[in-house]
Structures are given as structure tokens and as C-alpha cells.
Design a protein around this motif. Structure first.
Motif, PDB file in Angstrom:
ATOM      1  N   GLU A   2       0.802  -1.484  -0.177  1.00 19.81           N
ATOM      2  CA  GLU A   2       0.173   0.067  -0.166  1.00 19.81           C
ATOM      3  C   GLU A   2       0.774   1.157  -0.001  1.00 19.81           C
ATOM      4  O   GLU A   2       2.089   1.573   0.686  1.00 19.81           O
ATOM      5  CB  GLU A   2      -1.561  -0.064   0.831  1.00 19.81           C
ATOM      6  N   LEU A   3       0.952   2.297  -0.878  1.00 18.93           N
ATOM      7  CA  LEU A   3       1.221   3.547  -1.666  1.00 18.93           C
ATOM      8  C   LEU A   3       0.925   4.711  -0.680  1.00 18.93           C
ATOM      9  O   LEU A   3       1.353   5.561  -0.936  1.00 18.93           O
ATOM     10  CB  LEU A   3       2.213   3.564  -2.616  1.00 18.93           C
ATOM     11  N   THR A   4      -0.576   4.708  -0.688  1.00 22.63           N
ATOM     12  CA  THR A   4      -1.252   5.637  -0.383  1.00 22.63           C
ATOM     13  C   THR A   4      -1.766   4.930   1.827  1.00 22.63           C
ATOM     14  O   THR A   4      -2.318   4.037   1.481  1.00 22.63           O
ATOM     15  CB  THR A   4      -2.287   6.037  -1.247  1.00 22.63           C
ATOM     16  N   THR A   5      -2.299   6.608   2.195  1.00 22.53           N
ATOM     17  CA  THR A   5      -3.098   5.918   3.215  1.00 22.53           C
ATOM     18  C   THR A   5      -4.607   6.496   2.405  1.00 22.53           C
ATOM     19  O   THR A   5      -5.531   7.063   2.751  1.00 22.53           O
ATOM     20  CB  THR A   5      -2.974   7.198   4.158  1.00 22.53           C
ATOM     21  N   ARG A   6      -5.598   4.866   2.469  1.00 21.35           N
ATOM     22  CA  ARG A   6      -6.920   5.033   1.994  1.00 21.35           C
ATOM     23  C   ARG A   6      -7.654   5.621   2.751  1.00 21.35           C
ATOM     24  O   ARG A   6      -7.971   4.598   3.793  1.00 21.35           O
ATOM     25  CB  ARG A   6      -7.021   3.903   1.309  1.00 21.35           C
ATOM     26  N   ILE A   7      -8.554   6.825   2.734  1.00 14.87           N
ATOM     27  CA  ILE A   7      -9.657   6.928   3.712  1.00 14.87           C
ATOM     28  C   ILE A   7     -10.466   5.459   3.703  1.00 14.87           C
ATOM     29  O   ILE A   7     -11.662   5.367   2.316  1.00 14.87           O
ATOM     30  CB  ILE A   7     -10.153   8.279   3.096  1.00 14.87           C
ATOM     31  N   GLU A 224     -10.124  14.707   3.567  1.00 16.45           N
ATOM     32  CA  GLU A 224      -9.034  13.632   4.655  1.00 16.45           C
ATOM     33  C   GLU A 224      -8.591  12.858   2.840  1.00 16.45           C
ATOM     34  O   GLU A 224      -7.181  12.771   2.913  1.00 16.45           O
ATOM     35  CB  GLU A 224     -10.077  12.859   5.132  1.00 16.45           C
ATOM     36  N   ILE A 225      -9.023  13.295   2.134  1.00 18.98           N
ATOM     37  CA  ILE A 225      -8.849  12.034   1.146  1.00 18.98           C
ATOM     38  C   ILE A 225      -7.393  12.870  -0.069  1.00 18.98           C
ATOM     39  O   ILE A 225      -6.429  12.062  -0.475  1.00 18.98           O
ATOM     40  CB  ILE A 225     -10.308  12.136  -0.093  1.00 18.98           C
ATOM     41  N   MET A 226      -7.890  14.406  -0.152  1.00 21.68           N
ATOM     42  CA  MET A 226      -7.309  15.237  -0.632  1.00 21.68           C
ATOM     43  C   MET A 226      -5.688  15.036   0.463  1.00 21.68           C
ATOM     44  O   MET A 226      -4.959  15.078  -0.072  1.00 21.68           O
ATOM     45  CB  MET A 226      -7.890  16.763  -0.887  1.00 21.68           C
ATOM     46  N   GLU A 229      -4.933  10.492   0.751  1.00 23.06           N
ATOM     47  CA  GLU A 229      -4.530   9.682  -0.107  1.00 23.06           C
ATOM     48  C   GLU A 229      -4.045  10.405  -1.130  1.00 23.06           C
ATOM     49  O   GLU A 229      -3.105   9.957  -1.679  1.00 23.06           O
ATOM     50  CB  GLU A 229      -6.592   9.532  -0.680  1.00 23.06           C
ATOM     51  N   LEU A 230      -4.046  11.901  -1.635  1.00 19.61           N
ATOM     52  CA  LEU A 230      -3.323  12.547  -2.520  1.00 19.61           C
ATOM     53  C   LEU A 230      -2.375  13.309  -2.010  1.00 19.61           C
ATOM     54  O   LEU A 230      -2.006  15.067  -2.556  1.00 19.61           O
ATOM     55  CB  LEU A 230      -4.027  12.814  -3.182  1.00 19.61           C
ATOM     56  N   ARG A 231      -1.567  13.347  -1.167  1.00 20.45           N
ATOM     57  CA  ARG A 231      -0.671  13.383  -0.751  1.00 20.45           C
ATOM     58  C   ARG A 231       0.532  13.701  -1.149  1.00 20.45           C
ATOM     59  O   ARG A 231       1.923  13.283  -0.816  1.00 20.45           O
ATOM     60  CB  ARG A 231      -0.351  12.782   0.441  1.00 20.45           C
ATOM     61  N   ASP A 232       0.478  14.526  -2.340  1.00 23.91           N
ATOM     62  CA  ASP A 232       1.808  14.764  -3.123  1.00 23.91           C
ATOM     63  C   ASP A 232       0.978  16.189  -4.065  1.00 23.91           C
ATOM     64  O   ASP A 232       0.334  16.118  -4.706  1.00 23.91           O
ATOM     65  CB  ASP A 232       2.039  13.714  -4.235  1.00 23.91           C
ATOM     66  N   TYR A 233       2.326  16.927  -4.511  1.00 22.23           N
ATOM     67  CA  TYR A 233       2.078  18.046  -5.381  1.00 22.23           C
ATOM     68  C   TYR A 233       1.987  17.951  -6.361  1.00 22.23           C
ATOM     69  O   TYR A 233       1.301  18.328  -7.404  1.00 22.23           O
ATOM     70  CB  TYR A 233       3.220  19.042  -5.155  1.00 22.23           C
ATOM     71  N   ARG A 234       2.003  16.435  -7.027  1.00 22.52           N
ATOM     72  CA  ARG A 234       1.669  16.356  -8.431  1.00 22.52           C
ATOM     73  C   ARG A 234       0.009  16.375  -8.805  1.00 22.52           C
ATOM     74  O   ARG A 234      -0.465  16.249  -9.730  1.00 22.52           O
ATOM     75  CB  ARG A 234       2.317  15.035  -8.861  1.00 22.52           C
ATOM     76  N   PHE A 235      -1.101  16.164  -7.386  1.00 21.38           N
ATOM     77  CA  PHE A 235      -1.927  16.410  -7.112  1.00 21.38           C
ATOM     78  C   PHE A 235      -2.750  17.657  -7.246  1.00 21.38           C
ATOM     79  O   PHE A 235      -4.197  18.050  -6.902  1.00 21.38           O
ATOM     80  CB  PHE A 235      -2.913  15.124  -6.520  1.00 21.38           C
TER      81      PHE A 235
END
Length: 326
Positions: A2-7, A224-226, A229-235
């Protein structure tokens, strides 16, 4: 791996369907999600008073809709500035050169929204900031400062308990008028850098605590998703504050997974394909190949409307007709 923290988002007991009537109010994040719902042929009205960021202004608009108390020349919300007439409670798109034009616009929005509110099945509210602005001379809450001098306003942060209290009362009134109404709250993941990053976090915390205290509504964790889960500036978009198109698409997908059945999502996907087809820009619009493509698209629309009469493809049909050479 798992490479993200899924909500973990529970399935909603109630589901949104294409025949439902929806109303969305709140920040510009509501505009983005609402545009995707509209693209997928849901019957949704988004921000009929313009973008609203704080929970007190959104609540005030809803209460005014329930009473249908009109604005008039004596209303303190209506004000003349150097660049024309404005409403402290509305977006600048309502502003006008003459007072009567402005009043007509805001009252039209008031009555049409009141009508929808009484029949809507879904109300989706997105809080953007707990900070509010009040006029120093009267203490009146404003939803839009219309770029007037900062010296006119007093800025303060609403407390979670006050937000929860005002909305608990509003929910009671809303459900008394429309018992079938389902309310979903979200907190916008967009950071308000003007508040300062620390102050922004405090603001979001007040909103999250307030929503958590409300029992007659759902909460969808867009914030929380942003952040997780999407904890990266590419998002993020180029300003490094707003979510990118890809991020909003992903959050919308998570919303659909929770609030729509698989059949509804499948129909939405068909509507989305038609939307993309209609907005495709051909290199040679007069070519036989493109004319055939447009004709097939019109046939697809007609077929879907026969199966689902509540769908409205008025914009798509008009665009097709402007391209189709019979």
C-alpha cells in the motif's frame, strides 16, 4: 504493498439517481464537483447565489429561501459602490449598474432556489472557511466584500459550537419543509493561504468539528482524501493550493462509489462519453467522417433519452446540430 493512506468511506444507505433533484452550495470546490454531476446528466443546481465560503452565509441564504423574504430598495444588503450596485450576500455576477436590476436578479435566484429546496432530494454543502467578515458600522455578516476597503470589515473566526448550533436549527427547519431531503456536508480541501497556513488549519478544524457534531446529515471526507490519499504536489494545480483536475476527478469517483449504485455509475459513464464526443474539436468538421460521427452521437442521445426520459441533453443536442450538415 500500500503506497497511499486510503480513506475508508462507508456506503451511503441512500443513493443518488439520475431522476433525483440536487442542490449544491458552498465553495469553489462545490462548483467543480457540481460541474461533473451536471456533465453526467444529473439534475443539479450549483451555487445559485454564487460561491459561498463560510457556513454562516450559506445558512443565512437557506433560511431566507425558506421564508422567501424578498430583497428591496431598503434592504441593508443592497449597497452602491463606485463601480455599481452590489449585494453583500451575493457574488459579483449579480452586481448591476442599476439597483432595480440587482434586486430583480437576487429575488429571482431566491424564489427559484426556494422552489428547488422544497422538492430536492439532495442538498450537498461544502464549507470552505470558518472566517467571516462583518461590516464594522452595522455588524452585518457579508458573504462577499466586493473588493471594498479592508477597513470597512471586521474579520473573525467562527467557533465550531456556534456553527453546529446554527446548522442544527437549520436542518430541523429544512426537514420540516422537506422530510425527504438528504443533506451531505463536505469540507473543501482548498487551503486559504490568505488566512495564513496555520490559521487555515485552525479554520478547517472548526469546520470539521462542527460537521462532526451534526447528526441529521452525512459527511463526505473530501478534505481527508486530498490530504491523505493524494498527499503529493502532483495532485495540485499550478498555484499549489487548488486540487488538480485529476485530483477532483478522483474525489468525484470516490463520492460516486459511496453515493451511487453501479447502474447509476454506468449510466453516468455513458452520459460522460456523449459529453466528450460532443465537445471533441475535429480538424475537418465538414468531412463525411465527422458528419457521420455527429449523426451517430445524436442517435446515441436519442436512444438514451428513450430509455431514460428524465435525462436532458439540450446543450449536447444544440452543439451537435450546429455541426451537423443535413
Amino acid at each position: 504493498m500500500e503506497l497511499t493512506t486510503r480513506i475508508d468511506i462507508p456506503q451511503s444507505a441512500e443513493k443518488i439517481r439520475h431522476g433525483d433533484t440536487l442542490l449544491m452550495l458552498g465553495s469553489c470546490f462545490a462548483d467543480e464537483v457540481g460541474e461533473r454531476l451536471r456533465r453526467d446528466q444529473f439534475d443539479v443546481v450549483v451555487n445559485p447565489f454564487g460561491t459561498l465560503y463560510n457556513p454562516a452565509s450559506i445558512c443565512a441564504h437557506l433560511l431566507r429561501c425558506l421564508s422567501e423574504r424578498e430583497y428591496d430598495a431598503a434592504s441593508p444588503e443592497i449597497v452602491e459602490c463606485e463601480d455599481g450596485w452590489h449585494s453583500w450576500m451575493h457574488h459579483s455576477t449579480f452586481s448591476a449598474e442599476r439597483r432595480d436590476m440587482l434586486i430583480d436578479r437576487v429575488n429571482h435566484a431566491l424564489h427559484t432556489t426556494a422552489q428547488r429546496l422544497r422538492s430536492a432530494r439532495w442538498l450537498i454543502v461544502t464549507f470552505g472557511s470558518a472566517y467571516v467578515y462583518r461590516l464594522k458600522d452595522s455588524g452585518m455578516l457579508v458573504a462577499n466584500c466586493h473588493k471594498q476597503a479592508d477597513s470597512l470589515f471586521l474579520r473573525q473566526r467562527l467557533a465550531a459550537v456556534d456553527i453546529a448550533d446554527m446548522w442544527a436549527q437549520a436542518l430541523q427547519l429544512l426537514h420540516a419543509v422537506n422530510p425527504e431531503l438528504h443533506v451531505v456536508f463536505t469540507v473543501s480541501p482548498i487551503r486559504h493561504r490568505r488566512d495564513g497556513l496555520h490559521q487555515n488549519q485552525l479554520s478547517k478544524a472548526e469546520l470539521l468539528i462542527a460537521v462532526d457534531a451534526l447528526r441529521d446529515a452525512d459527511y463526505f471526507p473530501a478534505y481527508e482524501i486530498m490530504l491523505d490519499e493524494l498527499r503529493d504536489y502532483r495532485f495540485y494545480a499550478d498555484d499549489m493550493v487548488h486540487p488538480s483536475t485529476q485530483a477532483i476527478d478522483y474525489i468525484y469517483e470516490r463520492f460516486a462509489d459511496s453515493y451511487m449504485t453501479s447502474d447509476t455509475q454506468a449510466l453516468a459513464a455513458q452520459c460522460r462519453d456523449i459529453h466528450r464526443a460532443v465537445h471533441h474539436r475535429p480538424f475537418h468538421p465538414e468531412s463525411p467522417q465527422h458528419q457521420q460521427f455527429v449523426e451517430k452521437t445524436l442517435a446515441r442521445i436519442q436512444q438514451l433519452q428513450q430509455l431514460h426520459p428524465y435525462l436532458s441533453f439540450a446543450e449536447e443536442i444544440e452543439l451537435c446540430n450546429t455541426q451537423f450538415r443535413k
